[in-house]
Scaffold this motif. Structure first.
Motif, short mmCIF file in Angstrom:
data_model
loop_
_atom_site.label_atom_id
_atom_site.label_comp_id
_atom_site.label_asym_id
_atom_site.label_seq_id
_atom_site.Cartn_x
_atom_site.Cartn_y
_atom_site.Cartn_z
N ILE A 38 41.18 -7.63 -35.18
CA ILE A 38 41.03 -7.72 -36.64
C ILE A 38 42.04 -6.82 -37.34
N ILE A 39 42.17 -5.57 -36.89
CA ILE A 39 43.10 -4.66 -37.59
C ILE A 39 44.55 -5.01 -37.31
N SER A 40 44.79 -5.83 -36.28
CA SER A 40 46.14 -6.29 -35.99
C SER A 40 46.44 -7.62 -36.69
N SER A 41 45.60 -7.97 -37.64
CA SER A 41 45.75 -9.22 -38.40
C SER A 41 45.80 -10.44 -37.50
N LYS A 42 44.96 -10.44 -36.48
CA LYS A 42 44.83 -11.54 -35.53
C LYS A 42 46.10 -11.78 -34.70
N ARG A 55 48.63 -10.49 -22.62
CA ARG A 55 48.34 -11.36 -23.78
C ARG A 55 47.31 -12.43 -23.42
N ASN A 56 47.39 -13.00 -22.22
CA ASN A 56 46.43 -14.02 -21.79
C ASN A 56 45.02 -13.45 -21.67
N THR A 57 44.94 -12.19 -21.27
CA THR A 57 43.63 -11.53 -21.20
C THR A 57 43.04 -11.40 -22.59
N MET A 58 43.89 -11.13 -23.56
CA MET A 58 43.41 -11.03 -24.95
C MET A 58 42.90 -12.39 -25.43
N PHE A 59 43.61 -13.46 -25.11
CA PHE A 59 43.15 -14.81 -25.46
C PHE A 59 41.77 -15.06 -24.85
N TYR A 60 41.62 -14.71 -23.57
CA TYR A 60 40.34 -14.91 -22.90
C TYR A 60 39.23 -14.11 -23.60
N ARG A 61 39.52 -12.86 -23.93
CA ARG A 61 38.51 -12.02 -24.58
C ARG A 61 38.08 -12.59 -25.92
N ILE A 62 39.02 -13.07 -26.70
CA ILE A 62 38.68 -13.63 -28.02
C ILE A 62 37.79 -14.87 -27.84
N GLU A 63 38.11 -15.72 -26.88
CA GLU A 63 37.26 -16.88 -26.61
C GLU A 63 35.86 -16.45 -26.19
N LYS A 64 35.79 -15.45 -25.34
CA LYS A 64 34.49 -14.94 -24.87
C LYS A 64 33.70 -14.33 -26.03
N ALA A 67 32.20 -16.95 -28.16
CA ALA A 67 31.04 -17.55 -27.50
C ALA A 67 29.82 -16.64 -27.57
N ILE A 68 30.01 -15.36 -27.31
CA ILE A 68 28.89 -14.41 -27.35
C ILE A 68 28.31 -14.33 -28.75
N MET A 69 29.20 -14.23 -29.74
CA MET A 69 28.77 -14.04 -31.13
C MET A 69 28.41 -15.35 -31.82
N ASN A 70 28.85 -16.47 -31.24
CA ASN A 70 28.65 -17.78 -31.84
C ASN A 70 29.26 -17.84 -33.24
N VAL A 71 30.52 -17.40 -33.35
CA VAL A 71 31.25 -17.41 -34.62
C VAL A 71 32.63 -18.01 -34.40
N ASP A 72 33.24 -18.43 -35.50
CA ASP A 72 34.61 -18.92 -35.49
C ASP A 72 35.49 -17.85 -36.12
N LEU A 73 36.32 -17.21 -35.33
CA LEU A 73 37.15 -16.12 -35.83
C LEU A 73 38.34 -16.63 -36.64
N ASN A 74 38.44 -17.92 -36.85
CA ASN A 74 39.44 -18.47 -37.75
C ASN A 74 38.93 -18.54 -39.18
N ASN A 75 37.66 -18.23 -39.37
CA ASN A 75 37.05 -18.23 -40.69
C ASN A 75 37.32 -16.87 -41.35
N LEU A 80 36.38 -10.98 -42.65
CA LEU A 80 36.18 -9.94 -43.66
C LEU A 80 34.85 -9.24 -43.46
N HIS A 81 33.80 -10.02 -43.22
CA HIS A 81 32.47 -9.44 -43.00
C HIS A 81 32.46 -8.57 -41.74
N LEU A 82 33.13 -9.03 -40.69
CA LEU A 82 33.20 -8.24 -39.46
C LEU A 82 33.98 -6.95 -39.67
N HIS A 83 35.08 -7.01 -40.41
CA HIS A 83 35.87 -5.80 -40.68
C HIS A 83 35.02 -4.80 -41.47
N LEU A 84 34.33 -5.28 -42.48
CA LEU A 84 33.44 -4.42 -43.25
C LEU A 84 32.34 -3.85 -42.36
#
Length: 97
Positions: A38-42, A55-64, A67-75, A80-84
């Motif tokens: 988030i602080i790296s502006s995605k 970098r591939n590990t980071m992709f995997y983590r974001i997907e995971k 899935a865990i949070m059941n959110v779309d990080l493209n929203n 903004l809510h997560l950063h806050l």
């Protein structure tokens, strides 16, 4: 609404608290990865570099994390809510695992 500290904590995104609990139970560091993302502006490359991972590990983590949070990080509203929410956790000195 935020006149007292107790009310602030109630405004944390519930999925973030779920992720922090997941980290504690599974000895992972997904919440820290999400914060870095988030602080790296995605920026995957910058996030991976900051965390000293591939970098591939980071992709995997974001997907995971999604899935865990059941959110779309493209929203952008969710980001903004997560950063806050991270700022609120920092205010209460709740450390990430």
């Amino acid at each position: 609404m935020c006149s007292s500290a107790g009310n602030l904590k109630e405004n944390c995104h519930p999925s973030l608290l779920k992720l922090v609990e997941y980290d504690r139970q599974n000895n992972t560091n997904y919440a820290r990865s999400l914060y870095t993302y988030i602080i790296s502006s995605k920026n995957m490359t910058e996030s991976a570099s900051t965390l000293n991972i591939h970098r591939n590990t980071m992709f995997y983590r974001i997907e995971k994390i999604e899935a865990i949070m059941n959110v779309d990080l493209n929203n952008s509203n969710i980001l903004l809510h997560l950063h806050l929410s991270f700022k609120i956790l920092d205010f209460f000195e709740i450390s990430l695992p």
